[in-house]
Each structure stands twice: as structure tokens, then as C-alpha cells.
Write a protein that holds these residues in place. Structure first.
Motif, short mmCIF file in Angstrom:
data_model
loop_
_atom_site.label_atom_id
_atom_site.label_comp_id
_atom_site.label_asym_id
_atom_site.label_seq_id
_atom_site.Cartn_x
_atom_site.Cartn_y
_atom_site.Cartn_z
N ARG A 13 0.84 -1.21 0.00
CA ARG A 13 0.00 0.00 0.00
C ARG A 13 0.87 1.26 0.00
O ARG A 13 0.57 2.22 -0.70
N THR A 14 1.95 1.24 0.77
CA THR A 14 2.86 2.39 0.79
C THR A 14 3.48 2.58 -0.58
O THR A 14 3.53 3.70 -1.10
N LEU A 15 3.94 1.50 -1.17
CA LEU A 15 4.57 1.55 -2.50
C LEU A 15 3.58 2.06 -3.55
O LEU A 15 3.90 2.93 -4.36
N CYS A 16 2.36 1.56 -3.52
CA CYS A 16 1.34 1.96 -4.50
C CYS A 16 0.91 3.41 -4.33
O CYS A 16 0.47 4.05 -5.28
N GLY A 17 1.05 3.94 -3.12
CA GLY A 17 0.65 5.31 -2.87
C GLY A 17 1.67 6.35 -3.27
O GLY A 17 1.42 7.55 -3.17
N CYS A 18 2.81 5.91 -3.75
CA CYS A 18 3.88 6.84 -4.15
C CYS A 18 3.68 7.33 -5.58
O CYS A 18 3.16 6.61 -6.42
N ARG A 62 12.45 -9.42 6.56
CA ARG A 62 12.84 -10.69 7.17
C ARG A 62 13.46 -11.52 6.06
O ARG A 62 12.82 -11.75 5.03
N LEU A 63 14.69 -11.95 6.24
CA LEU A 63 15.40 -12.75 5.26
C LEU A 63 15.27 -14.22 5.64
O LEU A 63 15.63 -14.61 6.75
N GLU A 64 14.73 -15.02 4.73
CA GLU A 64 14.55 -16.46 4.95
C GLU A 64 15.35 -17.21 3.90
O GLU A 64 14.83 -17.52 2.83
N LEU A 65 16.61 -17.47 4.23
CA LEU A 65 17.50 -18.11 3.25
C LEU A 65 17.05 -19.52 2.89
O LEU A 65 17.23 -19.94 1.75
N ASP A 66 16.45 -20.24 3.84
CA ASP A 66 15.98 -21.60 3.54
C ASP A 66 14.98 -21.61 2.39
O ASP A 66 14.90 -22.56 1.63
N HIS A 67 14.21 -20.53 2.28
CA HIS A 67 13.20 -20.41 1.23
C HIS A 67 13.63 -19.46 0.12
O HIS A 67 12.85 -19.19 -0.79
N ARG A 68 14.87 -18.94 0.25
CA ARG A 68 15.40 -17.96 -0.71
C ARG A 68 14.41 -16.82 -0.91
O ARG A 68 14.05 -16.45 -2.01
N LEU A 69 13.98 -16.26 0.22
CA LEU A 69 12.91 -15.28 0.23
C LEU A 69 13.29 -14.06 1.07
O LEU A 69 13.82 -14.20 2.17
N LEU A 70 13.03 -12.89 0.54
CA LEU A 70 13.17 -11.64 1.29
C LEU A 70 11.77 -11.07 1.43
O LEU A 70 11.14 -10.68 0.44
N ARG A 71 11.26 -11.06 2.66
CA ARG A 71 9.92 -10.54 2.93
C ARG A 71 10.03 -9.10 3.38
O ARG A 71 10.70 -8.81 4.38
N LEU A 72 9.39 -8.20 2.66
CA LEU A 72 9.32 -6.80 3.07
C LEU A 72 8.05 -6.64 3.89
O LEU A 72 6.95 -6.82 3.37
N THR A 73 8.21 -6.35 5.17
CA THR A 73 7.06 -6.31 6.06
C THR A 73 6.50 -4.92 6.26
O THR A 73 5.32 -4.77 6.57
N HIS A 74 7.32 -3.89 6.07
CA HIS A 74 6.86 -2.53 6.30
C HIS A 74 7.77 -1.56 5.57
O HIS A 74 8.98 -1.77 5.53
N MET A 75 7.18 -0.53 4.99
CA MET A 75 7.96 0.53 4.34
C MET A 75 7.48 1.86 4.90
O MET A 75 6.28 2.12 4.93
N GLN A 76 8.42 2.68 5.35
CA GLN A 76 8.08 3.99 5.88
C GLN A 76 8.76 5.05 5.03
O GLN A 76 9.98 5.05 4.89
N PRO A 77 7.97 5.94 4.44
CA PRO A 77 8.56 6.99 3.61
C PRO A 77 9.36 7.97 4.45
O PRO A 77 9.13 8.08 5.67
N PRO A 78 10.29 8.66 3.84
CA PRO A 78 11.00 9.71 4.57
C PRO A 78 9.97 10.75 5.05
O PRO A 78 8.90 10.87 4.47
N SER A 79 10.29 11.47 6.07
CA SER A 79 9.32 12.41 6.65
C SER A 79 8.83 13.43 5.63
O SER A 79 7.69 13.86 5.69
N SER A 80 9.64 13.78 4.64
CA SER A 80 9.21 14.73 3.61
C SER A 80 8.21 14.11 2.64
O SER A 80 7.52 14.81 1.92
N GLN A 81 8.15 12.76 2.60
CA GLN A 81 7.22 12.04 1.72
C GLN A 81 5.91 11.76 2.43
O GLN A 81 4.98 11.28 1.80
N GLY A 82 5.87 11.89 3.75
CA GLY A 82 4.79 11.46 4.63
C GLY A 82 3.49 11.07 3.97
O GLY A 82 3.06 11.66 3.01
N ARG A 83 2.84 10.07 4.53
CA ARG A 83 1.56 9.55 4.07
C ARG A 83 0.59 9.60 5.19
O ARG A 83 0.84 9.29 6.27
#
Length: 83
Positions: A13-18, A62-83
Motif C-alpha cells: 500500500r505504501t509503494l502503490c501510494g507513491c 525478514r530474510l529467509e534463506l531456507d526459502h530464498r525469500l526476502l519478505r518486506l514487512t513494512h515501508m516507511q517513507p521519509p518524513s518529507s514524503q509522509g503519508r
């Protein structure tokens, strides 16, 4: 090692709102993160971590090497980008 990227709904949602130009920059930075290029320090396997991208976005992951997966759990924009 190639990793797959999984983006949690909250982070997506954060990514799509940019604006398009910011989203394109973020996609490039996230691609570099998944490719394993050093950004703000090493990725820690099996642990939650935080990295600050060049754009200023703070990304929790969260990096899960067993599954070769990088899970992005949260993205916070810089304060000047605020949402």
C-alpha cells in the motif's frame, strides 16, 4: 544467490501510494536489495532487520534463506514524503 521478493500488504500500500517517479526509484532500490548489493549494511538471515534505502525509505524485512525469500514487512517513507 538469487532471492525472491515478497511484499506484505501494508508495504505494498505504501509503494502503490507513491508518485510514479518515486515508485520507480524504490523498485530499483528494492531490486538491488534483493540482488544482494550492499546498501546500508548486510542482510541478517532469519532475523527481522531494517535497511534505509537511498531514497530515504525505511524498509523492515525478514530474510529467509531456507526459502530464498526476502519478505518486506513494512515501508516507511521519509518524513518529507509522509503519508
Amino acid at each position: 544467490m538469487a532471492l525472491r521478493l515478497q511484499v506484505a500488504p501494508r508495504a505494498l500500500r505504501t509503494l502503490c501510494g507513491c508518485p510514479t517517479s518515486v515508485r520507480e526509484q524504490l523498485q530499483s532500490e528494492l531490486g538491488a536489495l534483493v540482488a544482494g548489493l550492499p546498501l546500508e549494511g548486510p542482510l541478517a538471515p532469519g532475523q527481522a532487520g531494517l535497511v534505509v534505502l537511498g531514497s530515504g525509505f525505511r524498509v523492515r524485512y525478514r530474510l529467509e534463506l531456507d526459502h530464498r525469500l526476502l519478505r518486506l514487512t513494512h515501508m516507511q517513507p521519509p518524513s518529507s514524503q509522509g503519508r
